[in-house]
Design a protein around this motif. Structure first.
Motif, short mmCIF file in Angstrom:
data_model
loop_
_atom_site.label_atom_id
_atom_site.label_comp_id
_atom_site.label_asym_id
_atom_site.label_seq_id
_atom_site.Cartn_x
_atom_site.Cartn_y
_atom_site.Cartn_z
N VAL A 265 44.07 36.63 36.19
CA VAL A 265 42.73 37.08 35.93
C VAL A 265 41.56 36.15 36.56
CG1 VAL A 265 43.12 38.03 33.60
CG2 VAL A 265 43.08 35.64 33.80
N PRO A 266 41.75 34.77 37.00
CA PRO A 266 40.61 34.04 37.68
C PRO A 266 40.62 34.74 39.09
CG PRO A 266 42.08 32.36 36.63
CD PRO A 266 42.74 33.99 36.60
N CYS A 267 41.84 35.07 39.66
CA CYS A 267 41.83 35.70 40.85
C CYS A 267 41.00 37.16 41.10
CB CYS A 267 43.39 35.92 41.69
SG CYS A 267 44.46 34.37 41.48
N LEU A 268 41.40 37.77 39.78
CA LEU A 268 40.74 39.16 39.72
C LEU A 268 39.20 38.97 39.77
CD1 LEU A 268 40.70 42.14 39.30
CD2 LEU A 268 41.07 41.65 36.83
N LEU A 269 38.72 37.90 39.18
CA LEU A 269 37.23 37.73 39.05
C LEU A 269 36.67 37.25 40.35
CD1 LEU A 269 37.21 35.84 35.82
CD2 LEU A 269 35.83 37.78 36.05
N ILE B 290 31.95 42.95 27.45
CA ILE B 290 30.66 42.86 26.95
C ILE B 290 29.51 42.94 28.10
CG2 ILE B 290 29.24 41.12 26.05
CD1 ILE B 290 31.47 40.07 24.52
N VAL B 291 29.83 42.21 29.14
CA VAL B 291 28.93 42.22 30.38
C VAL B 291 28.74 43.67 30.98
CG1 VAL B 291 29.01 41.52 32.89
CG2 VAL B 291 29.43 39.86 30.98
N PHE C 268 24.26 45.40 40.60
CA PHE C 268 25.50 44.82 41.08
C PHE C 268 25.33 43.29 41.22
CE2 PHE C 268 22.63 44.27 44.88
CZ PHE C 268 23.27 43.44 45.75
N PHE C 269 24.24 42.85 41.54
CA PHE C 269 23.91 41.35 41.45
C PHE C 269 23.89 40.71 40.24
CE2 PHE C 269 21.43 37.44 41.85
CZ PHE C 269 21.85 36.86 42.86
N TYR C 270 23.49 41.32 39.04
CA TYR C 270 23.55 40.73 37.97
C TYR C 270 25.29 40.64 37.28
CZ TYR C 270 18.94 42.71 37.83
OH TYR C 270 17.65 43.13 37.91
N GLU C 271 25.85 41.45 37.53
CA GLU C 271 27.24 41.51 37.24
C GLU C 271 27.89 40.57 38.15
OE1 GLU C 271 31.02 44.53 37.44
OE2 GLU C 271 29.31 45.32 36.89
N MET C 272 27.70 40.38 39.21
CA MET C 272 28.35 39.53 40.21
C MET C 272 28.11 38.10 39.68
SD MET C 272 27.82 37.24 42.78
CE MET C 272 26.24 37.44 43.44
N MET C 273 26.86 37.60 39.27
CA MET C 273 26.56 36.38 38.85
C MET C 273 27.24 36.00 37.48
SD MET C 273 25.09 34.88 41.12
CE MET C 273 24.51 33.39 40.27
N ILE D 25 33.36 39.02 45.13
CA ILE D 25 32.99 39.33 46.67
C ILE D 25 32.80 40.95 46.66
CG2 ILE D 25 34.01 39.16 48.64
CD1 ILE D 25 35.35 36.78 48.00
N GLY D 26 33.66 41.72 45.90
CA GLY D 26 33.83 43.02 46.09
C GLY D 26 32.08 43.97 45.74
N ARG D 27 31.50 43.06 44.88
CA ARG D 27 30.32 43.72 44.41
C ARG D 27 29.31 43.82 45.45
NH1 ARG D 27 31.33 47.02 41.11
NH2 ARG D 27 31.98 46.57 39.10
#
Length: 336
Positions: free
Chosen positions: A132-136, A221-222, A181-186, A141-143
């Motif tokens: 899961v840390p790797c997925l995050l 939630i996010v 995309f930026f909100y979710e990335m942060m 980056i993918g966003r």
């Protein structure tokens, strides 16, 4: 700042050629996220003595299944767009144009991880905690691929005071919109930092499945909250489909995490633990010798050595005694 955002978007929202091949920036960014996630996975796995071969196999299984699921979940609800003409059907396979939803990618990727764990006889949830840390990191980056593709944005912003990045993002032909995309990335970056901190500090004290449950809750939630802002959503009747799925996943994650912490449920049995680490940790030679009964013989040899050593000491003492007796006899002879 406004011109910078528009110029940057126009500069990279194009393909480029490499060895005669047309390459999309979207694909480059997604691939970069995947590779970085794999590198981090190998590093974290090494700390827990998990084989690199297993990491690579699991990565391939997860990526193939995740891309398939992410694209499938995107195109199937848009049936009229992709399945009413031959050209639309061919577009369904063109992921370079965008249209990958992580809501479909995560469960299918997890299926790929499960298959790999079954092949290598690993503890599935323990490996998920590792992933899961790797997925995050891959998501963070993918966003930026959504940025170059001009997608995953929110409602239109009419107040010119907010026409600036990262509050808003310029969408060609549509104007300024909320930069979802930026909100979710942060927010994902924040959780990534938390996950890494837990991994390097108290992970061994956490129950198996804690990090996975935390990820499900956080992302549910996010993403669910950001769906209030996002445009171009998928609806089931009057309900936002993705938002409903996200909030349900977050609720399930909370229940599972509470039951896990209370000890009511367990994601790893002793048998699963033994099977997992039997492969991970190669038994040292003396363990195999014990199984074959060789250790007992070693002990016997050691005991025999001790006996031999004791016997040698006794023999030496006896020799000294004989020498002493001889000296006494000589002394007596001289006295006579």
């Amino acid at each position: 700042m406004n011109n910078l955002c528009m110029n940057l978007l126009s500069a990279i929202n194009n393909t480029f050629e490499l060895f005669g091949l047309e390459i999309h920036w979207y694909g480059v960014i997604l691939t970069t996220g995947m590779v970085c996630a794999l590198i981090l996975l190998v590093y974290l796995a090494k700390r827990e003595q998990v084989e690199p071969e297993f990491c690579l196999t699991t990565f391939l299984f997860a990526i193939v299944f995740a891309i398939f699921g992410a694209r499938l979940f995107y195109v199937v609800p848009r049936f009229d767009e992709y399945f009413t003409s031959w050209d639309g059907f061919l577009r369904a396979f063109n992921i370079s144009e965008g249209g990958l939803t992580i809501i479909g990618g995560i469960p299918m990727g997890a299926l790929g991880v499960f298959i790999s764990c079954r092949i290598y006889k690993k503890s599935f949830v323990r490996i998920c905690d590792l992933i899961v840390p790797c997925l995050l990191l891959g998501q963070v980056i993918g966003r930026w691929g959504n940025f170059v593709n001009g997608e995953l944005y929110g409602f239109k912003i009419t107040n010119e005071a907010f026409w600036k990045f990262p509050i808003a993002v310029y969408i060609e032909g549509s104007g300024w919109h909320a930069a979802n995309f930026f909100y979710e990335m942060m927010l994902n970056l924040l959780m990534f930092i938390v996950m890494i901190a837990l991994t390097f500090t108290i992970k061994k004290k956490l129950k198996v499945g804690f990090l996975s449950g935390l990820y499900i809750i956080w992302y549910g939630i996010v993403r669910g909250i950001l769906e209030f802002v996002k445009v171009g959503q998928l609806y089931w009747g009057s309900v936002r489909a993705v938002q409903l799925i996200c909030f349900l996943c977050a609720a399930v994650g909370v229940v599972l995490l509470v039951l896990l912490q209370l000890g009511i449920i367990k994601f790893e049995t002793p048998k699963m633990y033994e099977r997992h680490f039997k492969i991970v940790h190669e038994p040292p030679p003396y363990v195999e010798e014990t199984a074959n009964g060789a250790v007992a013989s070693v002990d016997i040899v050691q005991e025999d050595n001790c006996v031999v050593s004791d016997d040698a000491t006794n023999v030496k003492d006896a020799e000294n005694l004989v020498l002493n007796d001889s000296e006494n006899v000589n002394n007596n002879t001289n006295n006579d």
